[in-house]
Design a protein around this motif. Structure first.
Motif, PDB file in Angstrom:
ATOM      1  N   ARG A   1       0.832  -1.212   0.000  1.00 37.85           N
ATOM      2  CA  ARG A   1       0.000   0.000   0.000  1.00 37.85           C
ATOM      3  C   ARG A   1       0.868   1.265   0.000  1.00 37.85           C
ATOM      4  O   ARG A   1       0.570   2.248  -0.676  1.00 37.85           O
ATOM      5  CB  ARG A   1      -0.907  -0.026   1.237  1.00 37.85           C
ATOM      6  N   ARG A   2       1.963   1.213   0.742  1.00 35.65           N
ATOM      7  CA  ARG A   2       2.820   2.387   0.904  1.00 35.65           C
ATOM      8  C   ARG A   2       3.637   2.694  -0.343  1.00 35.65           C
ATOM      9  O   ARG A   2       3.913   3.848  -0.648  1.00 35.65           O
ATOM     10  CB  ARG A   2       3.755   2.173   2.100  1.00 35.65           C
ATOM     11  N   HIS A   3       4.022   1.646  -1.100  1.00 37.81           N
ATOM     12  CA  HIS A   3       4.989   1.850  -2.183  1.00 37.81           C
ATOM     13  C   HIS A   3       4.449   1.535  -3.581  1.00 37.81           C
ATOM     14  O   HIS A   3       5.159   1.754  -4.558  1.00 37.81           O
ATOM     15  CB  HIS A   3       6.226   0.986  -1.920  1.00 37.81           C
ATOM     16  N   LEU A   4       3.231   1.062  -3.684  1.00 37.33           N
ATOM     17  CA  LEU A   4       2.671   0.674  -4.973  1.00 37.33           C
ATOM     18  C   LEU A   4       2.367   1.872  -5.866  1.00 37.33           C
ATOM     19  O   LEU A   4       1.824   2.884  -5.409  1.00 37.33           O
ATOM     20  CB  LEU A   4       1.372  -0.117  -4.753  1.00 37.33           C
ATOM     21  N   VAL A   5       2.747   1.751  -7.117  1.00 38.13           N
ATOM     22  CA  VAL A   5       2.317   2.688  -8.158  1.00 38.13           C
ATOM     23  C   VAL A   5       1.529   1.870  -9.169  1.00 38.13           C
ATOM     24  O   VAL A   5       2.068   0.964  -9.810  1.00 38.13           O
ATOM     25  CB  VAL A   5       3.522   3.367  -8.843  1.00 38.13           C
ATOM     26  N   VAL A   6       0.238   2.145  -9.295  1.00 43.58           N
ATOM     27  CA  VAL A   6      -0.627   1.333 -10.145  1.00 43.58           C
ATOM     28  C   VAL A   6      -0.456   1.707 -11.607  1.00 43.58           C
ATOM     29  O   VAL A   6      -0.565   2.871 -11.984  1.00 43.58           O
ATOM     30  CB  VAL A   6      -2.105   1.467  -9.734  1.00 43.58           C
TER      31      VAL A   6
ATOM     32  N   GLY B   1      -3.364  -8.373  -0.971  1.00 45.76           N
ATOM     33  CA  GLY B   1      -3.904  -7.243  -1.716  1.00 45.76           C
ATOM     34  C   GLY B   1      -5.213  -6.704  -1.193  1.00 45.76           C
ATOM     35  O   GLY B   1      -5.914  -5.967  -1.905  1.00 45.76           O
ATOM     36  N   GLU B   2      -5.571  -7.031   0.045  1.00 48.57           N
ATOM     37  CA  GLU B   2      -6.848  -6.564   0.589  1.00 48.57           C
ATOM     38  C   GLU B   2      -6.930  -5.038   0.570  1.00 48.57           C
ATOM     39  O   GLU B   2      -6.025  -4.342   1.030  1.00 48.57           O
ATOM     40  CB  GLU B   2      -7.030  -7.076   2.025  1.00 48.57           C
ATOM     41  N   GLY B   3      -8.023  -4.531   0.023  1.00 45.70           N
ATOM     42  CA  GLY B   3      -8.239  -3.090  -0.035  1.00 45.70           C
ATOM     43  C   GLY B   3      -7.486  -2.376  -1.136  1.00 45.70           C
ATOM     44  O   GLY B   3      -7.541  -1.147  -1.229  1.00 45.70           O
ATOM     45  N   LEU B   4      -6.779  -3.148  -1.976  1.00 40.25           N
ATOM     46  CA  LEU B   4      -6.007  -2.559  -3.069  1.00 40.25           C
ATOM     47  C   LEU B   4      -6.644  -2.945  -4.404  1.00 40.25           C
ATOM     48  O   LEU B   4      -7.174  -4.038  -4.551  1.00 40.25           O
ATOM     49  CB  LEU B   4      -4.555  -3.048  -3.021  1.00 40.25           C
ATOM     50  N   ASP B   5      -6.569  -2.069  -5.355  1.00 37.71           N
ATOM     51  CA  ASP B   5      -7.208  -2.292  -6.651  1.00 37.71           C
ATOM     52  C   ASP B   5      -6.264  -3.083  -7.556  1.00 37.71           C
ATOM     53  O   ASP B   5      -5.709  -2.545  -8.526  1.00 37.71           O
ATOM     54  CB  ASP B   5      -7.569  -0.946  -7.279  1.00 37.71           C
ATOM     55  N   LEU B   6      -6.089  -4.364  -7.231  1.00 30.87           N
ATOM     56  CA  LEU B   6      -5.182  -5.223  -7.984  1.00 30.87           C
ATOM     57  C   LEU B   6      -5.849  -6.558  -8.286  1.00 30.87           C
ATOM     58  O   LEU B   6      -6.579  -7.102  -7.451  1.00 30.87           O
ATOM     59  CB  LEU B   6      -3.901  -5.489  -7.186  1.00 30.87           C
TER      60      LEU B   6
END
Length: 257
Positions: free
Chosen positions: A49-54, A74-79
């Motif tokens: 969450r802290r370092h992801l660039v989608v 990946g909970e709560g992340l758009d992946l």
């Protein structure tokens, strides 16, 4: 912190036998194992969450087992998630939609630049030494520019070695490890456990050689609730002293330029 790994991981992080969860001595109970998984999934999720660039909206779990943790990273992340592991018999889909397939880290069946994130948790120590560079290079290849590799690596020199629960097994040469393994309380076969003594410095060196940039490498210890009750007090003392980590967590990035 965790004074030992609840279940020795198999060749690529597979759970070998449920008999290790006995809740006695140096073997975790189901409750302690759940605490371990909660903390592992939660900390890796926070790092992502802290370092992801989608960019692609896709992620890959290398050494996914049967996807119990893949769904949680990946909970709560758009992946959208994929997973590979050589020890799963056939392709499947998890309850949260992750697509799992048999496969090896050194020969990933995905196009270059496919993923924004790859997870690699408690798996690197199971990669044979002659395949480590190829595995890191393949992960680099399938990451999109700016993509991240997030994972965890147990410290083989922790006083209680995490796979065997034996004192100082990790410091011994491999032939002596095989002999000493006969004393393990886990009941597992040494060859099936299939792990090597390898540190974060080895991973870092090969990652840099492949082109990765180091975002963060930090010491990591599980909380006492994930530690068998027989050694929980020692775990608390060790955590306060901060002498030696049970493991390391890391984030590496493929340069965007």
């Amino acid at each position: 912190m965790n004074i030992l790994n609840p279940i020795p991981e198999g060749p690529r992080g597979t759970r070998q036998e449920s008999g290790a969860l006995q809740g006695s001595g140096l073997l975790q109970s189901e409750e302690e194992w759940k605490a371990r998984n909660d903390e592992l999934a939660g900390t890796l999720n926070e790092l992502i969450r802290r370092h992801l660039v989608v960019s692609t909206g896709k992620a890959l779990d290398v050494g996914c087992m049967h996807g119990e943790l893949t769904d949680r990273y990946g909970e709560g992340l758009d992946l959208h998630w994929w997973g590979i592991d050589p020890d799963i018999p056939e392709s499947s889909v998890t309850t949260k939609g992750a697509r799992l397939s048999p496969g090896y880290g050194h020969e990933l069946a995905f196009r270059a630049g496919s993923f924004d994130c790859v997870t690699f948790a408690n798996v690197y120590e199971h990669v044979p030494p002659n395949l480590r560079s190829d595995t890191i290079a393949e992960i680099y290849r399938v990451l999109t520019p700016g993509g991240i590799l997030v994972g965890q690596l147990p410290n083989p020199y922790f006083p209680i070695e995490s796979h065997s629960r034996l004192l100082f097994l990790g410091v011994l040469p491999r032939p002596l490890q095989r002999w000493y393994w006969r004393l393990t309380p886990t009941g597992w076969d040494f060859e099936k456990a299939h792990f090597f003594s390898v540190t974060i410095n080895d991973l870092k060196r090969r990652a840099l050689a492949s082109g990765f940039e180091v975002v963060t490498i930090s010491n990591f210890n599980y909380s006492p609730r994930a530690v068998p009750k027989a050694v929980r007090r020692l775990a608390i003392i060790h955590a306060r002293l901060g002498i030696m980590p049970w493991s390391w967590q890391f984030v590496l990035r493929k340069p965007s330029h």
